[in-house]
Design an enzyme around this catalytic site. Structure first.
Site, PDB file in Angstrom:
ATOM      1  N   PHE A  43       1.631  -7.088 -14.172  1.00  0.00           N
ATOM      2  CA  PHE A  43       0.152  -6.117 -13.438  1.00  0.00           C
ATOM      3  C   PHE A  43       1.142  -4.618 -14.558  1.00  0.00           C
ATOM      4  CE2 PHE A  43      -1.983  -6.183  -9.508  1.00  0.00           C
ATOM      5  CZ  PHE A  43      -2.116  -7.757  -9.671  1.00  0.00           C
ATOM      6  N   GLN A  69      -7.039   7.326  -6.636  1.00  0.00           N
ATOM      7  CA  GLN A  69      -6.402   6.129  -7.494  1.00  0.00           C
ATOM      8  C   GLN A  69      -8.114   5.402  -8.126  1.00  0.00           C
ATOM      9  OE1 GLN A  69      -5.066   1.865  -7.898  1.00  0.00           O
ATOM     10  NE2 GLN A  69      -3.563   2.749  -8.827  1.00  0.00           N
ATOM     11  N   HIS A  71      -9.831   2.201  -9.452  1.00  0.00           N
ATOM     12  CA  HIS A  71      -9.234   0.901  -9.849  1.00  0.00           C
ATOM     13  C   HIS A  71     -10.151   0.909 -11.390  1.00  0.00           C
ATOM     14  CE1 HIS A  71      -8.764  -3.229 -11.164  1.00  0.00           C
ATOM     15  NE2 HIS A  71      -7.755  -3.113  -9.892  1.00  0.00           N
ATOM     16  N   LEU A  91     -13.895  -4.971  -5.361  1.00  0.00           N
ATOM     17  CA  LEU A  91     -12.840  -5.361  -6.800  1.00  0.00           C
ATOM     18  C   LEU A  91     -12.790  -6.161  -7.046  1.00  0.00           C
ATOM     19  CD1 LEU A  91     -10.664  -3.605  -7.230  1.00  0.00           C
ATOM     20  CD2 LEU A  91      -9.080  -5.308  -6.407  1.00  0.00           C
ATOM     21  N   GLU A 133      -6.572  -7.256 -10.716  1.00  0.00           N
ATOM     22  CA  GLU A 133      -6.068  -7.278 -12.034  1.00  0.00           C
ATOM     23  C   GLU A 133      -5.146  -7.969 -12.295  1.00  0.00           C
ATOM     24  OE1 GLU A 133      -3.699  -2.724 -11.752  1.00  0.00           O
ATOM     25  OE2 GLU A 133      -2.390  -4.035 -13.246  1.00  0.00           O
ATOM     26  N   ARG A 163      -3.843   1.772 -14.915  1.00  0.00           N
ATOM     27  CA  ARG A 163      -5.527   1.403 -14.131  1.00  0.00           C
ATOM     28  C   ARG A 163      -5.896   2.422 -14.709  1.00  0.00           C
ATOM     29  NH1 ARG A 163      -4.109  -1.249  -7.858  1.00  0.00           N
ATOM     30  NH2 ARG A 163      -3.973  -3.438  -8.235  1.00  0.00           N
ATOM     31  N   HIS A 169     -10.421   3.189  -5.084  1.00  0.00           N
ATOM     32  CA  HIS A 169      -9.848   2.500  -4.743  1.00  0.00           C
ATOM     33  C   HIS A 169      -8.439   2.518  -3.704  1.00  0.00           C
ATOM     34  CE1 HIS A 169      -7.890  -1.564  -4.765  1.00  0.00           C
ATOM     35  NE2 HIS A 169      -7.169  -1.735  -6.042  1.00  0.00           N
ATOM     36  N   ARG A 200      -0.224   4.960  -8.088  1.00  0.00           N
ATOM     37  CA  ARG A 200       0.205   4.573  -8.095  1.00  0.00           C
ATOM     38  C   ARG A 200       0.070   2.878  -9.459  1.00  0.00           C
ATOM     39  NH1 ARG A 200      -1.131  -1.309  -4.890  1.00  0.00           N
ATOM     40  NH2 ARG A 200      -3.767  -0.358  -4.922  1.00  0.00           N
TER      41      ARG A 200
HETATM   42  C1  LIG Z   1     -10.096  -5.497  -2.694  1.00  0.00           C
HETATM   43  C2  LIG Z   1      -8.724  -4.896  -2.729  1.00  0.00           C
HETATM   44  C3  LIG Z   1      -7.221  -5.054  -3.258  1.00  0.00           C
HETATM   45  C4  LIG Z   1      -5.937  -5.123  -3.464  1.00  0.00           C
HETATM   46  N1  LIG Z   1      -4.760  -5.616  -3.911  1.00  0.00           N
HETATM   47  C5  LIG Z   1      -3.648  -4.776  -4.004  1.00  0.00           C
HETATM   48  C6  LIG Z   1      -2.306  -6.248  -4.615  1.00  0.00           C
HETATM   49  O1  LIG Z   1      -3.128  -6.999  -5.269  1.00  0.00           O
HETATM   50  N2  LIG Z   1      -1.488  -6.080  -4.162  1.00  0.00           N
HETATM   51  C7  LIG Z   1      -1.553  -4.571  -3.533  1.00  0.00           C
HETATM   52  O2  LIG Z   1      -0.159  -4.075  -4.030  1.00  0.00           O
HETATM   53  N3  LIG Z   1      -2.213  -3.703  -2.779  1.00  0.00           N
HETATM   54  C8  LIG Z   1      -3.076  -4.117  -2.804  1.00  0.00           C
HETATM   55  N4  LIG Z   1      -4.498  -3.353  -3.020  1.00  0.00           N
HETATM   56  C9  LIG Z   1      -3.966  -1.982  -1.741  1.00  0.00           C
HETATM   57  C10 LIG Z   1      -3.899  -2.665  -0.464  1.00  0.00           C
HETATM   58  O3  LIG Z   1      -3.914  -3.564   0.296  1.00  0.00           O
HETATM   59  C11 LIG Z   1      -3.466  -1.231   0.806  1.00  0.00           C
HETATM   60  O4  LIG Z   1      -3.597  -0.341   0.003  1.00  0.00           O
HETATM   61  C12 LIG Z   1      -3.036  -1.710   1.907  1.00  0.00           C
HETATM   62  O5  LIG Z   1      -3.973  -3.355   2.482  1.00  0.00           O
HETATM   63  C13 LIG Z   1      -3.190  -0.808   3.228  1.00  0.00           C
HETATM   64  O6  LIG Z   1      -2.677  -1.400   3.976  1.00  0.00           O
HETATM   65  P1  LIG Z   1      -1.902  -0.465   5.484  1.00  0.00           P
HETATM   66  O7  LIG Z   1      -1.909  -1.272   6.322  1.00  0.00           O
HETATM   67  O8  LIG Z   1      -2.127   1.082   4.904  1.00  0.00           O
HETATM   68  O9  LIG Z   1      -3.954  -0.236   6.022  1.00  0.00           O
HETATM   69  P2  LIG Z   1      -4.586  -1.084   6.221  1.00  0.00           P
HETATM   70  O10 LIG Z   1      -4.372  -3.224   6.178  1.00  0.00           O
HETATM   71  O11 LIG Z   1      -5.767  -0.750   5.889  1.00  0.00           O
HETATM   72  O12 LIG Z   1      -5.240  -1.424   8.009  1.00  0.00           O
HETATM   73  C14 LIG Z   1      -5.872  -0.241   8.220  1.00  0.00           C
HETATM   74  C15 LIG Z   1      -5.387  -0.500  10.036  1.00  0.00           C
HETATM   75  O13 LIG Z   1      -5.812   0.861  10.772  1.00  0.00           O
HETATM   76  C16 LIG Z   1      -6.633   0.898  11.201  1.00  0.00           C
HETATM   77  N5  LIG Z   1      -7.256   1.925  11.885  1.00  0.00           N
HETATM   78  C17 LIG Z   1      -7.866   2.237  10.944  1.00  0.00           C
HETATM   79  N6  LIG Z   1      -8.490   3.741  11.438  1.00  0.00           N
HETATM   80  C18 LIG Z   1      -8.620   4.006  12.791  1.00  0.00           C
HETATM   81  C19 LIG Z   1      -8.632   4.426  13.902  1.00  0.00           C
HETATM   82  N7  LIG Z   1      -9.359   6.064  13.653  1.00  0.00           N
HETATM   83  N8  LIG Z   1      -8.199   3.790  15.796  1.00  0.00           N
HETATM   84  C20 LIG Z   1      -7.392   2.124  14.980  1.00  0.00           C
HETATM   85  N9  LIG Z   1      -7.391   1.835  14.350  1.00  0.00           N
HETATM   86  C21 LIG Z   1      -7.465   2.682  12.950  1.00  0.00           C
HETATM   87  C22 LIG Z   1      -7.832  -0.152  10.823  1.00  0.00           C
HETATM   88  O14 LIG Z   1      -8.652  -0.943  12.017  1.00  0.00           O
HETATM   89  C23 LIG Z   1      -7.145  -1.063  10.171  1.00  0.00           C
HETATM   90  O15 LIG Z   1      -5.865  -1.819  11.134  1.00  0.00           O
HETATM   91  C24 LIG Z   1      -5.444  -4.121  -2.264  1.00  0.00           C
HETATM   92  C25 LIG Z   1      -7.271  -3.446  -2.186  1.00  0.00           C
HETATM   93  C26 LIG Z   1      -7.642  -3.877  -1.991  1.00  0.00           C
HETATM   94  C27 LIG Z   1      -9.588  -2.516  -1.760  1.00  0.00           C
END
Ligand SMILES: Cc1cc2nc3c(=O)[nH]c(=O)nc-3n(C[C@H](O)[C@H](O)[C@H](O)COP(=O)(O)OP(=O)(O)OC[C@H]3O[C@@H](n4cnc5c(N)ncnc54)[C@H](O)[C@@H]3O)c2cc1C
Length: 612
Positions: free
Chosen positions: A122, A235, A237, A251, A254, A315, A380, A415
């Site tokens: 990556f 960021q 993407h 998306l 990558e 990126r 992103h 990142r």
């Molecule tokens: C399409 C895509 C592909 C990606 N691919 C990669 C990858 O291959 N590798 C990598 O390292 N990163 C990747 N990323 C980044 C990574 O997926 C995210 O940064 C990461 O999953 C965020 O995880 P999190 O647990 O912080 O939040 P999330 O998984 O988004 O979870 C957030 C949670 O908070 C809850 N929530 C939000 N607001 C509230 C509220 N007010 N009240 C109650 N609940 C709430 C939501 O319902 C959800 O359950 C990608 C991102 C995208 C968009």
């Protein structure tokens, strides 16, 4: 008064059921405290499920030269050294164990021929480091964590949106929320709260992020008095879909470039060669032949003597390159660049990138095994968020913790791909442990303030009572337009100042929106609340970006294209004050000498050879 509301009590309340929230909840629960997990979508549908490319960890399965030190250095370099060194260190050291633990809990990663976890290349990672499950890594991760979580005795509250953090004096006392289906309010009382609510992408129009990413956690914490940092670093993407309009921004992982995808402009030129920064040019292939050799070695699962293709630059660099090609009239018909993987065997493309194959086939009627994709930059990931203590995940308000994309410090100014999924695991676990330890120290549940709850619920219902007013959707469109135009990939002072003024006006408009219908599953009403969170984080982004008069990491200033050494020493901190939002520099934590010395050490000759 709070008896009028449904009330639940937990030692630790985790807000967010993505990778960070689930990992935090599992850890807190394992330590014996009672845990509530609340999420605004269904369990299993958090944004993490969309993660495609993989989780970064120096397992050294493909490149035995890898180790935590190199991962640490890559992460710091990727973040332009604005990362909190301790977070980058813990992350690099602990990610391999967190990935192995996931495997023990049932995650089925792609395998090497001898049965170990396969790792892919990556951008910005020196070695092949991303453990993956095709291009559906997030799905496997969520599935595994969810299975583990539901067997840990968590109480899960789904489709429940938190609208305010409740406090007892300075400390956290719980949260106010509403059920999305019925619109009824619910009070959570808790000794500690972990914010794991993800990012902010919905403040922008072109984004890879889902509807959930409205900056709730950052805004709730700001309102509760917590510090945010690094908010200027958003960021973009490089590869989102640019066509058809309904899926613009979606998306394109990558992983496509990691598997050998080549970027070309409308003239057929492989333009990334000319955008490689001089300081890192030596890390990339000299020419097409060397890049092709690297791809062939990778496809065959061999260690390569060739250096990586130029498409695997960081990126921010690839995003700026595509943006510039389009601006200089060398873009594709729909305003992007071509990304071509069709020169590889179709069977391999379908096996390694199944989601991409189906995404383009179903949404754009493009067969990526035969035709190049059209791609362009998309909002992103948010590097900024709650300031946390690296070891415990504690935010700057007693009883408040944070992890995942909502927290800041780990990634600095930018990142590296794959470093988010590992961040969720490492710091989700630490925040869960930190919150549980905090809760255990309190002998009783902090009281909540009924008058505060009453005032909040009245304010939340106000949009129904107005006889006139704009639709929240109109204000949201205006917000996204403002952020895309004035606070996007390339920024200038006048635009940023104009954005701050526009946001001020949008705040007034958002406070006067009108919502029709009832509280029963009413997306317009949900948006009316989300708007104030999005405007809050947008203001923090614009104000911080206006103060960072330099270009660093993901933050590019056309009027300040160089770097300012003084700004290399600070993060910008955002706090709430009586007169409004305050943004000021705060000194960067100093890296200890033994870690600094890693950057001075010359690579051993054998390693240098292999690095080619
Ligand atoms: C399409 C895509 C592909 C990606 N691919 C990669 C990858 O291959 N590798 C990598 O390292 N990163 C990747 N990323 C980044 C990574 O997926 C995210 O940064 C990461 O999953 C965020 O995880 P999190 O647990 O912080 O939040 P999330 O998984 O988004 O979870 C957030 C949670 O908070 C809850 N929530 C939000 N607001 C509230 C509220 N007010 N009240 C109650 N609940 C709430 C939501 O319902 C959800 O359950 C990608 C991102 C995208 C968009």
């Amino acid at each position: 008064m709070s008896e009028r509301y449904e009330t639940h009590e937990h030692d630790v309340l985790v807000i967010g059921a993505g990778g960070a929230g689930l990992r935090a909840a599992i850890e807190a629960s394992a330590s014996g405290v009672s845990v509530g997990l609340v999420c605004k979508s269904l369990l299993g549908k958090a944004h993490t499920v969309m993660a495609e490319g993989g989780v970064a960890a120096a397992l050294a399965h493909m490149d035995p030269q890898d180790g935590w030190q190199t991962h640490f250095m890559d992460t710091m370099k990727g973040g332009s050294f604005l990362n909190h060194w301790r977070m980058a260190q813990l992350h690099a050291q602990e990610a391999p164990d967190r990935v192995r633990e996931l495997e023990q809990w049932g995650a089925l990663f792609d395998r090497t021929p001898d049965g170990r976890i396969l790792q892919r290349a990556f951008g910005g990672h020196t070695w092949k480091r991303l453990a993956h499950v095709g291009d559906r890594t997030g799905l496997e991760m969520i599935r595994t964590l969810q299975d583990k979580g539901v067997h840990s005795g968590l109480d899960v509250y789904m489709e429940c949106t938190v609208t305010r953090l409740l406090k007892d004096g300075d400390r956290i006392a719980g949260a106010l929320a509403y059920w999305r289906e019925s619109g009824r309010f619910v009070v959570f009382r808790a000794k500690a709260v972990v914010i794991a609510t993800g990012g902010i992408g919905k403040s922008y129009r072109v984004t890879s992020n889902s509807w959930e990413y409205t900056g709730d956690g950052q805004a709730l914490a700001y309102d509760a008095g917590a510090e945010l940092i690094d908010m200027e670093f958003v960021q973009f993407h490089p590869t989102g879909m640019v066509w058809p309009p309904g899926v613009m921004g979606l998306l394109v992982t990558e992983g496509v470039r990691g598997e050998g995808g080549i970027l070309r402009n409308s003239k057929g030129e492989r333009f990334m060669w000319k955008y490689l920064p001089d300081a890192r040019r030596h890390e990339y292939a000299e020419n097409d032949a060397e890049a092709r050799q690297w791809v062939e070695d990778t496809v065959a699962g061999r260690a390569s003597q060739a250096r990586r293709p130029p498409e695997l630059s960081t990126r921010d660099n690839v995003s700026r390159a595509i943006y510039t090609e389009v601006k200089e009239s060398r873009g594709t018909p729909h305003g992007g660049a071509y990304l071509d993987i069709s020169y590889l065997p179709a069977e391999r493309v379908k096996r390694k990138l199944p989601s991409m194959y189906h995404q383009f086939m179903e949404l754009a009627d493009v067969d990526i095994t035969k035709t190049p994709m059209e791609v362009g930059p998309t909002t992103h990931y948010m590097m900024g968020g709650l300031r946390v203590d690296p070891d415990t995940g504690a935010a700057t308000v007693p009883g408040l913790f944070a992890a995942g994309e909502a927290a800041a410090g780990m990634h600095g100014a930018n990142r590296l791909g794959g470093n988010s999924l590992s961040d969720l695991l490492v710091f989700g676990r630490r925040a869960g442990a930190g919150a549980a330890a905090h809760a255990r120290k309190l002998s009783s549940m902090p009281p909540v303030n009924d008058a505060e709850i009453e005032a909040d619920t009245r304010a939340l219902l106000a949009p129904f009572e107005r006889s006139s007013g704009e639709s929240p959707y109109e204000v949201h469109r205006a917000l996204q337009d403002c952020m895309d135009r004035l606070v996007g990939i390339f920024r200038v002072q006048a635009d940023l100042e104009a954005a701050v003024e526009t946001l001020e006006a949008l705040r007034r408009r958002a406070a006067a929106v009108r919502v029709e219908g009832t509280r029963m599953f009413n997306p317009g009403w949900h948006l009316a609340r989300d708007l104030s969170n999005m405007i809050c984080v947008s203001e923090a982004i614009a104000r911080s970006a206006a103060l960072r008069k330099e270009s660093r990491g993901a933050h590019s200033r056309l009027d300040f294209p160089g770097q300012d050494p003084a700004l290399a020493q600070v993060n910008f901190r955002v706090t709430r004050s009586a007169s409004g939002m305050r943004v000021e520099p705060t000194p960067l934590p100093q890296m200890p000498a033994e870690l600094r010395s890693l950057f001075d050490a010359k690579p051993a000759p054998a390693k240098q050879e292999a690095a080619r």
